[in-house]
Design an enzyme around this catalytic site. Structure first.
Site, short mmCIF file in Angstrom:
data_model
loop_
_atom_site.label_atom_id
_atom_site.label_comp_id
_atom_site.label_asym_id
_atom_site.label_seq_id
_atom_site.Cartn_x
_atom_site.Cartn_y
_atom_site.Cartn_z
N HIS A 142 36.66 -109.75 36.49
CA HIS A 142 37.64 -109.28 35.54
C HIS A 142 38.39 -109.97 34.82
O HIS A 142 38.62 -110.90 34.34
CB HIS A 142 38.71 -108.68 36.93
CG HIS A 142 38.42 -107.12 37.61
ND1 HIS A 142 36.68 -107.96 39.30
CD2 HIS A 142 38.75 -106.24 37.65
CE1 HIS A 142 37.37 -106.64 39.53
NE2 HIS A 142 37.69 -105.63 38.75
N ASP A 195 36.38 -105.79 33.93
CA ASP A 195 37.01 -104.85 34.14
C ASP A 195 38.37 -104.95 33.92
O ASP A 195 38.63 -105.89 33.64
CB ASP A 195 36.90 -103.92 35.45
CG ASP A 195 35.35 -103.22 36.07
OD1 ASP A 195 34.76 -103.34 34.64
OD2 ASP A 195 35.39 -102.85 36.98
ZN LIG Z 1 39.23 -101.49 37.99
#
Ligand SMILES: [Zn+2]
Length: 227
Positions: free
Chosen positions: A199, A54
């Site tokens: 992430h 992400d």
């Molecule tokens: Zn996010």
């Protein structure tokens, strides 16, 4: 006050607390499907998992992530932010050229995204789709809400755009845990069908990814791109 009144007031207080707890949990835990049905596991008969990243593309780390994925012949899904796609067009194109997928994670990843109007939430999602189209990338139907927060406003916007809400089964909390904790958590929980969230923006993501892929390879678990 009579005993009955006290009992009724106590019961109502308890119900209020339970109700608030359910709403808070429903907002923050997508897989409860309280506001909208979300995908939190892969439906697969094979030893397949989905690693997802992400908040990118990130010029410092996404290219390294792609190098590691290539070395292990693994595919992944990048839930990308619209304005970062515009800033990092070449990285976005490389993600697609190497067989991974990119999906919508809103245009600006605003902390207040879930309390915007349905109209504004829709605009943010559509603006990200537009950024993908401008790069020659098919936007598809997948959407992951910023912070994984869903409520009735996000649900209404997502439904009106006929998007699928994509969550995860393994939330590594990689942005606030040590690489050792993240790696141990994945090793303990990963199984066929797992969707793992990492992430691009986490400074330890490369070492975590390398350890996760090594473990998956040893256990014949193959990471595929979501479509
Ligand atoms: Zn996010």
């Amino acid at each position: 006050m009579s005993k009955t009144s006290v009992a009724i007031i106590s019961l109502l207080s308890l119900l209020t607390v339970v109700f608030i707890a359910i709403i808070v949990l429903g907002v923050s835990v997508m897989r409860l499907n309280l506001f909208i049905r979300s995908v939190s596991e892969l439906k697969t008969q094979n030893r397949e998992i989905a690693i997802t990243f992400d908040d990118g593309p990130c010029p410092e780390r996404t290219p390294q992530i792609l190098d590691i994925l290539a070395r292990y012949q693994a595919k992944a899904t990048f839930f990308s932010i619209g304005n970062k796609l515009e800033e990092n067009a070449e990285i976005a194109k490389r993600i697609i050229a190497e067989g991974h997928s990119i999906a919508n994670h809103s245009y600006e990843h605003a902390p207040v995204f879930p309390v915007w109007s349905v109209k504004r939430i829709r605009e943010s999602i559509l603006k990200t789709d537009k950024a993908l189209i401008n790069l020659g990338i098919e936007p598809g139907n997948m959407f992951r809400p910023p912070y994984g927060v869903t409520n009735n406003l996000v649900a209404a916007a997502v439904r009106s755009l006929k998007k699928d809400c994509i969550g995860w089964s393994i939330r590594t909390k990689d942005t606030c845990r040590s690489p050792e904790q993240v790696i141990a958590m994945v090793k303990k929980n990963v199984k066929p069908g797992s969707i793992i969230i990492l992430h691009d923006t986490n400074k330890y993501v490369c070492e975590e990814l390398e350890a996760i892929l090594k473990y998956c390879q040893a256990n014949q678990l193959n990471s595929i791109a979501l479509t």
